[in-house]
Design a protein around this motif. Sequence first.
Motif, PDB file in Angstrom:
ATOM      1  N   LEU A 257      -7.785   1.109  11.479  1.00 17.29           N
ATOM      2  CA  LEU A 257      -6.702   0.204  11.127  1.00 17.29           C
ATOM      3  C   LEU A 257      -7.087  -0.661   9.930  1.00 17.29           C
ATOM      4  O   LEU A 257      -6.216  -1.178   9.222  1.00 17.29           O
ATOM      5  N   ALA A 258      -8.383  -0.794   9.661  1.00 15.15           N
ATOM      6  CA  ALA A 258      -8.837  -1.572   8.498  1.00 15.15           C
ATOM      7  C   ALA A 258      -8.386  -0.956   7.182  1.00 15.15           C
ATOM      8  O   ALA A 258      -8.519  -1.584   6.130  1.00 15.15           O
ATOM      9  N   PHE A 259      -7.850   0.258   7.215  1.00 12.55           N
ATOM     10  CA  PHE A 259      -7.296   0.855   6.000  1.00 12.55           C
ATOM     11  C   PHE A 259      -6.225  -0.046   5.387  1.00 12.55           C
ATOM     12  O   PHE A 259      -6.076  -0.094   4.156  1.00 12.55           O
ATOM     13  N   VAL A 260      -5.484  -0.761   6.217  1.00 13.76           N
ATOM     14  CA  VAL A 260      -4.437  -1.631   5.651  1.00 13.76           C
ATOM     15  C   VAL A 260      -5.041  -2.770   4.845  1.00 13.76           C
ATOM     16  O   VAL A 260      -4.383  -3.308   3.944  1.00 13.76           O
ATOM     17  N   ASP A 261      -6.295  -3.150   5.130  1.00 13.46           N
ATOM     18  CA  ASP A 261      -6.953  -4.168   4.315  1.00 13.46           C
ATOM     19  C   ASP A 261      -7.205  -3.652   2.899  1.00 13.46           C
ATOM     20  O   ASP A 261      -7.143  -4.413   1.923  1.00 13.46           O
ATOM     21  N   VAL A 262      -7.499  -2.348   2.781  1.00 15.84           N
ATOM     22  CA  VAL A 262      -7.652  -1.737   1.457  1.00 15.84           C
ATOM     23  C   VAL A 262      -6.321  -1.776   0.718  1.00 15.84           C
ATOM     24  O   VAL A 262      -6.259  -2.114  -0.469  1.00 15.84           O
ATOM     25  N   MET A 266      -5.106  -3.717  -2.835  1.00 17.58           N
ATOM     26  CA  MET A 266      -4.476  -3.000  -3.940  1.00 17.58           C
ATOM     27  C   MET A 266      -3.128  -3.603  -4.332  1.00 17.58           C
ATOM     28  O   MET A 266      -2.570  -3.242  -5.371  1.00 17.58           O
ATOM     29  N   GLY A 267      -2.592  -4.489  -3.488  1.00 12.45           N
ATOM     30  CA  GLY A 267      -1.354  -5.160  -3.852  1.00 12.45           C
ATOM     31  C   GLY A 267      -0.236  -5.064  -2.846  1.00 12.45           C
ATOM     32  O   GLY A 267       0.810  -5.710  -3.009  1.00 12.45           O
ATOM     33  N   ALA A 268      -0.405  -4.276  -1.781  1.00 10.13           N
ATOM     34  CA  ALA A 268       0.632  -4.181  -0.761  1.00 10.13           C
ATOM     35  C   ALA A 268       0.652  -5.443   0.090  1.00 10.13           C
ATOM     36  O   ALA A 268      -0.358  -6.141   0.216  1.00 10.13           O
ATOM     37  N   VAL A 270       0.800  -6.901   3.798  1.00 12.74           N
ATOM     38  CA  VAL A 270       0.394  -6.415   5.117  1.00 12.74           C
ATOM     39  C   VAL A 270       0.505  -7.544   6.128  1.00 12.74           C
ATOM     40  O   VAL A 270       0.078  -8.670   5.861  1.00 12.74           O
ATOM     41  N   SER A 271       1.065  -7.243   7.287  1.00  9.04           N
ATOM     42  CA  SER A 271       1.045  -8.204   8.393  1.00  9.04           C
ATOM     43  C   SER A 271       0.683  -7.456   9.671  1.00  9.04           C
ATOM     44  O   SER A 271       1.163  -6.350   9.918  1.00  9.04           O
ATOM     45  N   VAL A 272      -0.191  -8.070  10.452  1.00  6.43           N
ATOM     46  CA  VAL A 272      -0.666  -7.477  11.708  1.00  6.43           C
ATOM     47  C   VAL A 272      -0.489  -8.509  12.811  1.00  6.43           C
ATOM     48  O   VAL A 272      -0.935  -9.651  12.678  1.00  6.43           O
ATOM     49  N   ASP A 273       0.157  -8.110  13.904  1.00  9.53           N
ATOM     50  CA  ASP A 273       0.249  -9.003  15.058  1.00  9.53           C
ATOM     51  C   ASP A 273       0.046  -8.188  16.328  1.00  9.53           C
ATOM     52  O   ASP A 273      -0.325  -7.006  16.266  1.00  9.53           O
ATOM     53  N   ALA A 274       0.292  -8.798  17.455  1.00  9.54           N
ATOM     54  CA  ALA A 274       0.010  -8.132  18.731  1.00  9.54           C
ATOM     55  C   ALA A 274       0.905  -6.926  18.979  1.00  9.54           C
ATOM     56  O   ALA A 274       0.543  -6.032  19.753  1.00  9.54           O
ATOM     57  N   THR A 275       2.057  -6.859  18.335  1.00  2.00           N
ATOM     58  CA  THR A 275       3.007  -5.778  18.599  1.00  2.00           C
ATOM     59  C   THR A 275       2.845  -4.587  17.667  1.00  2.00           C
ATOM     60  O   THR A 275       3.304  -3.487  17.983  1.00  2.00           O
ATOM     61  N   GLY A 276       2.231  -4.789  16.512  1.00  2.00           N
ATOM     62  CA  GLY A 276       2.108  -3.693  15.567  1.00  2.00           C
ATOM     63  C   GLY A 276       1.659  -4.154  14.204  1.00  2.00           C
ATOM     64  O   GLY A 276       1.262  -5.309  14.015  1.00  2.00           O
ATOM     65  N   THR A 277       1.740  -3.248  13.229  1.00  2.00           N
ATOM     66  CA  THR A 277       1.295  -3.516  11.860  1.00  2.00           C
ATOM     67  C   THR A 277       2.394  -3.089  10.892  1.00  2.00           C
ATOM     68  O   THR A 277       2.976  -2.016  11.039  1.00  2.00           O
ATOM     69  N   ARG A 278       2.646  -3.952   9.888  1.00  2.50           N
ATOM     70  CA  ARG A 278       3.674  -3.680   8.879  1.00  2.50           C
ATOM     71  C   ARG A 278       3.051  -3.680   7.497  1.00  2.50           C
ATOM     72  O   ARG A 278       2.251  -4.551   7.161  1.00  2.50           O
ATOM     73  N   VAL A 279       3.428  -2.696   6.694  1.00  2.00           N
ATOM     74  CA  VAL A 279       3.003  -2.623   5.293  1.00  2.00           C
ATOM     75  C   VAL A 279       4.254  -2.524   4.426  1.00  2.00           C
ATOM     76  O   VAL A 279       5.177  -1.756   4.726  1.00  2.00           O
ATOM     77  N   ARG A 280       4.268  -3.302   3.343  1.00  2.00           N
ATOM     78  CA  ARG A 280       5.394  -3.294   2.401  1.00  2.00           C
ATOM     79  C   ARG A 280       4.878  -3.017   0.995  1.00  2.00           C
ATOM     80  O   ARG A 280       3.912  -3.629   0.534  1.00  2.00           O
ATOM     81  N   GLY A 281       5.524  -2.069   0.318  1.00  5.63           N
ATOM     82  CA  GLY A 281       5.176  -1.767  -1.056  1.00  5.63           C
ATOM     83  C   GLY A 281       5.774  -2.791  -2.002  1.00  5.63           C
ATOM     84  O   GLY A 281       6.967  -3.088  -1.922  1.00  5.63           O
ATOM     85  N   THR A 282       4.967  -3.330  -2.897  1.00 11.87           N
ATOM     86  CA  THR A 282       5.409  -4.385  -3.813  1.00 11.87           C
ATOM     87  C   THR A 282       5.685  -3.866  -5.217  1.00 11.87           C
ATOM     88  O   THR A 282       6.134  -4.633  -6.073  1.00 11.87           O
ATOM     89  N   GLY A 283       5.389  -2.595  -5.455  1.00  7.14           N
ATOM     90  CA  GLY A 283       5.489  -2.075  -6.811  1.00  7.14           C
ATOM     91  C   GLY A 283       4.202  -2.217  -7.590  1.00  7.14           C
ATOM     92  O   GLY A 283       4.103  -1.759  -8.722  1.00  7.14           O
ATOM     93  N   GLU A 284       3.212  -2.851  -6.981  1.00  3.69           N
ATOM     94  CA  GLU A 284       1.895  -3.009  -7.614  1.00  3.69           C
ATOM     95  C   GLU A 284       0.869  -2.255  -6.787  1.00  3.69           C
ATOM     96  O   GLU A 284       0.836  -2.350  -5.558  1.00  3.69           O
ATOM     97  N   LEU A 285       0.023  -1.473  -7.468  1.00  3.13           N
ATOM     98  CA  LEU A 285      -1.059  -0.745  -6.805  1.00  3.13           C
ATOM     99  C   LEU A 285      -2.268  -0.825  -7.738  1.00  3.13           C
ATOM    100  O   LEU A 285      -2.355  -0.087  -8.726  1.00  3.13           O
ATOM    101  N   ARG A 286      -3.139  -1.736  -7.445  1.00  5.13           N
ATOM    102  CA  ARG A 286      -4.287  -1.988  -8.317  1.00  5.13           C
ATOM    103  C   ARG A 286      -5.437  -1.041  -8.011  1.00  5.13           C
ATOM    104  O   ARG A 286      -5.618  -0.600  -6.866  1.00  5.13           O
ATOM    105  N   GLY A 287      -6.248  -0.763  -9.011  1.00  9.06           N
ATOM    106  CA  GLY A 287      -7.492  -0.046  -8.779  1.00  9.06           C
ATOM    107  C   GLY A 287      -8.495  -0.940  -8.074  1.00  9.06           C
ATOM    108  O   GLY A 287      -8.348  -2.174  -8.049  1.00  9.06           O
ATOM    109  N   LEU A 288      -9.523  -0.324  -7.501  1.00 10.81           N
ATOM    110  CA  LEU A 288     -10.561  -1.095  -6.815  1.00 10.81           C
ATOM    111  C   LEU A 288     -11.768  -0.221  -6.558  1.00 10.81           C
ATOM    112  O   LEU A 288     -11.707   1.007  -6.685  1.00 10.81           O
TER     113      LEU A 288
END
Length: 430
Positions: A257-262, A266-268, A270-288
Motif C-alpha cells: 500500500l506504500a506505493f501510494v506514497d510514491v 510524484m504529484g498525485a 492521496v488520502s488513506v483512512d480506515a475505510t479505504g484509500t483514494r488517489v486523484r490525478g492532478t495532471g502533474e507527474l514528477r520524476g523521482l
Amino acid sequence: MPAVDIPGSKSVTARALFLAAAADGVTTLRRPLRSDDTEGFAEGLTRLGYRVGRTPDAWQIDGRPQGPAVTEADVYCRDGATTARFLPTLAAAGRGTYRFDASPQMRRRPLLPLTRALRDLGVDLRHEEAEGHHPLTVRASGVEGGEVVLDAGQSSQYLTALLLLGPLTRKGLRIRVTDLVSAPYVEITIAMMRAFGVEVRREGTVYVVPPGGYRATTYDIEPDASTASYFFAAAAVTPGAEVTVRGLGTGALQGDLAFVDVLRRMGAEVSVDATGTRVRGTGELRGLTTTMRDISDTMPTLAAIAPFASGPVRIEDVGNTRVKECDRLEACAENLRRLGVEVATGPDWIEIRPGAHPVTPTEITSYGDHRMVMSFAVTGLRVPGISFDDPGCVRKTFPGFHEAFGELRGQLPGWPTTSRPYPPSRRKRA
C-alpha cells in the motif's frame, strides 16, 4: 469517483491457507482470492490429505496440527511461488514421503536458501534435478526445531515459510537472518500468526517462534495491495480522475500500500483512512528517485507510468525482481524501449528517461508474467493501441482483471464507456 473492489490478497490468502491447514480445528477464510495461484495452493493441500471446502465467498479448512493426512503424495505447484515454497515446508512437519514439482517457469525460480535451512533442521529433502530448484522430495519425520541461519536476501518467502513452520516443531525455532528483502511481507506473516494464536518475538536479527501449534479461527482476507497499484496508477496518470479502493486503508497488513506514497511524491493527491484509500490525478507527474526494496512487486507499475513523468524516474534496490516470474527489470526495460522510451538498467536498478522520443503503441511481451500485463495496461490509458502477447496470464492472480480495468477505464475522464481495452485483432485468449 470510481470505487473499485479489488480481489483478496494473494499473499494473505496463501499464508491463511497454510495457517488453517496447520491449526487445531476448522478455519473459515472469508473472501479469499480465487486465482490460479491460490487454487493451486488449495489443490496442493487436498493432495496432502487436508479437507478444503469451498463456497462462493469462503473456504473452510480442517486443520491437522500433526501434518498431512496421507503418507505419500505428488503435488504440482503450478506457477505459484508461495505454493512451491510453503507446501514442502508444511509437509516437513508430518510423516511421509511427499514429492513436489512445478511449472517450467517456477522450476527456474530459486529455493536453495530455504531448502538448505530445512536440511540444517534435519529435514530429509532432495532436489531431483538442479540443486535448489524443483522438483524435490521431502521424506518427513517431523521437525525437532532449534536454531537455524537463513539468507532471505532473494525472497522474504524463505523466512515466512520457516516462521510458519516454527509452531509445528517440537522445540520451536530461532531463525537468525543474515539478509532480508521485502520486510513488510514478514510483518504480514507475523500479524497473521498472531491471529492464529502464536506470538513471534524478535531479538535483533533473530526471530524466535515458540512451539505449541495454532488455533483455528475465522479470518477475513483483505484486498490485494499489489493489484490495487494498477488502479491507483490509473488515477495518477489521468488528470482529474479519482479511484478509491475500499477495504484497504490505515489498518492494512500489506506493505505494498506504500506505493501510494510514491504516487504522492510524484504529484498525485492521496488520502488513506480506515475505510479505504483514494488517489486523484492532478495532471502533474514528477520524476523521482525511489527505493522499492520493500515494495518491489509494484516496481513494474511505477516503470509503466514513468514515461509520462516530467523528469527521469529511477527505481533502486530491486535486484530481487530479477528472480520473479521473469527478470522483471529487463522485461520492463525491453517493453519500454519498444514503446520508444529511453531506459538504462543496472544490477538492482532501472532508470526511465521520458521525453526523448514519442511513446508509440506496440505489443507488450508478457514473458508469462501477470504483472507485466497489468502494469502496461495502465500505460495503455495514455497510449491507445497497446496490445499484449498473452493477456490471459493475469489469471495467476486476477482472472477478471481485463474486465475490471475496462470498466474503470470507461469511467475515467475522456474515455467513452464503450472503449475496448486492446485492439481485438492482437488480443489472445488464455
